[in-house]
Each structure stands twice: as structure tokens, then as C-alpha cells.
Design an enzyme around this catalytic site. Sequence first.
Site, PDB file in Angstrom:
ATOM      1  N   ASP A  67       0.813  -1.218   0.000  1.00  0.00           N
ATOM      2  CA  ASP A  67       0.000   0.000   0.000  1.00  0.00           C
ATOM      3  C   ASP A  67       0.846   1.267   0.000  1.00  0.00           C
ATOM      4  O   ASP A  67       2.066   1.211   0.161  1.00  0.00           O
ATOM      5  CB  ASP A  67      -0.960   0.000   1.211  1.00  0.00           C
ATOM      6  CG  ASP A  67      -0.269  -0.390   2.522  1.00  0.00           C
ATOM      7  OD1 ASP A  67       0.976  -0.409   2.555  1.00  0.00           O
ATOM      8  OD2 ASP A  67      -0.963  -0.670   3.508  1.00  0.00           O
ATOM      9  N   ASP A 136      -7.538  -2.472  14.143  1.00  0.00           N
ATOM     10  CA  ASP A 136      -8.926  -2.753  13.762  1.00  0.00           C
ATOM     11  C   ASP A 136      -9.022  -3.986  12.852  1.00  0.00           C
ATOM     12  O   ASP A 136     -10.053  -4.263  12.274  1.00  0.00           O
ATOM     13  CB  ASP A 136      -9.559  -1.528  13.075  1.00  0.00           C
ATOM     14  CG  ASP A 136      -8.818  -1.125  11.796  1.00  0.00           C
ATOM     15  OD1 ASP A 136      -7.825  -1.796  11.431  1.00  0.00           O
ATOM     16  OD2 ASP A 136      -9.239  -0.143  11.158  1.00  0.00           O
ATOM     17  N   HIS A 138      -7.138  -4.498  10.107  1.00  0.00           N
ATOM     18  CA  HIS A 138      -6.846  -4.288   8.683  1.00  0.00           C
ATOM     19  C   HIS A 138      -5.538  -4.972   8.276  1.00  0.00           C
ATOM     20  O   HIS A 138      -4.623  -5.134   9.080  1.00  0.00           O
ATOM     21  CB  HIS A 138      -6.862  -2.805   8.295  1.00  0.00           C
ATOM     22  CG  HIS A 138      -5.751  -1.962   8.809  1.00  0.00           C
ATOM     23  ND1 HIS A 138      -5.939  -0.811   9.536  1.00  0.00           N
ATOM     24  CD2 HIS A 138      -4.405  -2.076   8.675  1.00  0.00           C
ATOM     25  CE1 HIS A 138      -4.783  -0.262   9.816  1.00  0.00           C
ATOM     26  NE2 HIS A 138      -3.830  -1.016   9.315  1.00  0.00           N
ATOM     27  N   GLU A 143      -9.582  -1.815   5.218  1.00  0.00           N
ATOM     28  CA  GLU A 143     -10.239  -1.469   6.473  1.00  0.00           C
ATOM     29  C   GLU A 143     -11.529  -2.274   6.667  1.00  0.00           C
ATOM     30  O   GLU A 143     -12.090  -2.793   5.690  1.00  0.00           O
ATOM     31  CB  GLU A 143     -10.579   0.028   6.464  1.00  0.00           C
ATOM     32  CG  GLU A 143      -9.365   0.947   6.433  1.00  0.00           C
ATOM     33  CD  GLU A 143      -8.700   1.110   7.803  1.00  0.00           C
ATOM     34  OE1 GLU A 143      -8.763   0.184   8.636  1.00  0.00           O
ATOM     35  OE2 GLU A 143      -8.099   2.170   8.032  1.00  0.00           O
TER      36      GLU A 143
HETATM   37  C1  GLP Z   1      -0.297   0.361   8.554  1.00  0.00           C
HETATM   38  C2  GLP Z   1       0.024  -0.452   7.310  1.00  0.00           C
HETATM   39  C3  GLP Z   1      -0.263  -1.921   7.544  1.00  0.00           C
HETATM   40  C4  GLP Z   1       0.388  -2.365   8.842  1.00  0.00           C
HETATM   41  C5  GLP Z   1      -0.215  -1.594   9.976  1.00  0.00           C
HETATM   42  C6  GLP Z   1       0.277  -2.029  11.339  1.00  0.00           C
HETATM   43  O1  GLP Z   1      -1.641   0.613   8.667  1.00  0.00           O
HETATM   44  N1  GLP Z   1      -0.708  -0.030   6.175  1.00  0.00           N
HETATM   45  O2  GLP Z   1       0.220  -2.666   6.441  1.00  0.00           O
HETATM   46  O3  GLP Z   1       0.204  -3.728   9.022  1.00  0.00           O
HETATM   47  O4  GLP Z   1       0.137  -0.233   9.757  1.00  0.00           O
HETATM   48  O5  GLP Z   1       1.393  -1.296  11.694  1.00  0.00           O
HETATM   49  P1  GLP Z   1       2.352  -1.629  12.889  1.00  0.00           P
HETATM   50  O6  GLP Z   1       3.180  -2.763  12.457  1.00  0.00           O
HETATM   51  O7  GLP Z   1       3.138  -0.367  13.065  1.00  0.00           O
HETATM   52  O8  GLP Z   1       1.499  -1.923  14.063  1.00  0.00           O
END
Ligand code: GLP
Length: 236
Positions: A67, A136, A138, A143
Amino acid sequence: MRFITVNSYEELSRKAANIIASQVISKPNCVLGLATGSSPVGTYKKLIEYCNNGDLDFSTVTSVNLDEYVGLTGENDQSYRYFMNTNLFNHVNIIPENTYVPNGCAENLEEEGKNYDKLIADLGGIDLQLLGIGLDGHIGFNEPDEFFVGATHPVTLDPSTIEANARFFVSMDEVPRKAITMGMMSIMQAKKILLIANGSNKKEILEKAMYGEITPKVPASILQLHPDVTVIFSEN
Ligand code: GLP
């Protein structure tokens, strides 16, 4: 599904890096699906170490990222392209032209999504997809919703995601509200999936996703239908 619980972020990072390394060693021209966020940083550090030691060769690897924020160029230090360059690509021998991140500045994001899915299909699909998980539920930026979206598509981020991502920005106002994300089709078609999560705050959503109802309201729950998923979780 294999669910591996480890005792530290260091152990999680080592195990995840070893799984990715074994993919690269067994198929040197593989397609890696890569992720951003804080979770994979340690994994990428290990991969850099293996590459610098001469144990791992990325020269024939292709990568496709999940993304990107809408409106941020690759030069913007908050963009996911910048994150990937600085946390991995600049430090290993992957060929920059073989690293793909959706273009969040594309004029037509729907079109960009279509092109991105075509690119992944033309590459022969993803061999190993690395994922984190949002609070959440995702994955990528898919989402919670009323339905799963298959294609790479633009999304409006949930307020909880904007809040969670604010830690990386100077102020809340700077956090982008929109992103473009790989959809469930390319993720679910990956031959292998490796999901990493750390921190006690991820435990509840992880359990819900892995053992609860399969529903687009918990996007990661779709992974229960995938034949080859490894989850590595560290509470610390
Ligand atoms: C962002 C990214 C996700 C990732 C998420 C969790 O939203 N788009 O791909 O998995 O963060 O991040 P973290 O690893 O910092 O908890």
C-alpha cells in the site's frame, strides 16, 4: 495455519527473516509481497544483515508492496516508498527497478489499482506475502467494511487507523486520510502468507482474526481461508 508465539520482538524478527530468507534461497527469482509499519522493521534489519554477510542475494528478487498513502511522493519521508527504500531496499542488492509500491500520486487511482493487479499477475503472482495487522484488523489498508474488496483500490482510512498512524507524523493534521491498497485478491492468491504482530495490544484482534468469525468487519479474518499462513506473535 501455524501460530508461533515468541518471547521478544528480536525473536519474532529473526524467525520472520529466516522464513523470508528461505523463500529467497529456494526460489532466487521469487516475488516478495512486502509491508510497512513498525512490525517489519526488525525483520528487514535481519535481512540486511544476511545480505551483507553474503548469505542472501536479492539480485533476482522482485518486490511488490501492499500500500501507499495518497498524495505522498516517494521523496516524502512519510511515504511507504521512502520507508521501504530506507528500511530495506537501499541496503540490499535488490534492483531498484524491481521494487514496486503503488503510486499514491497517480491521477486516476482506480486505473493505478488495475495496473498494479496486472503487474502482479504478469509477475506470476506473489510467492510470499508479509503482513502486519492493524488494531482494527486491517491488512494492507483493507479497512473493516461490509464486504471484502478484491482489487487494488483507493480507500478512506478509518479514524482509528489515522490515530494509530499519527505516531509517525508531527501532527494529526499531517496524517493522510486516503491510501491505495492491494486488495484481498492478490493477498489471498499469494502462495504463502507470513503475518507478524507484536505488542500485547495486538493480541485481542489477532485472536479474533485467526479464530473468530470470517467477516469483512475483521479484514484479516479472511486469512483463515488461505492454505498456507504462518503467524508470528510476540506479546513484548
Ligand atoms: C499500517 C500499514 C499496515 C500495517 C499496519 C500495522 O496501517 N498499512 O500494512 O500492518 O500499519 O502497523 P504496525 O506494524 O506499526 O502496528
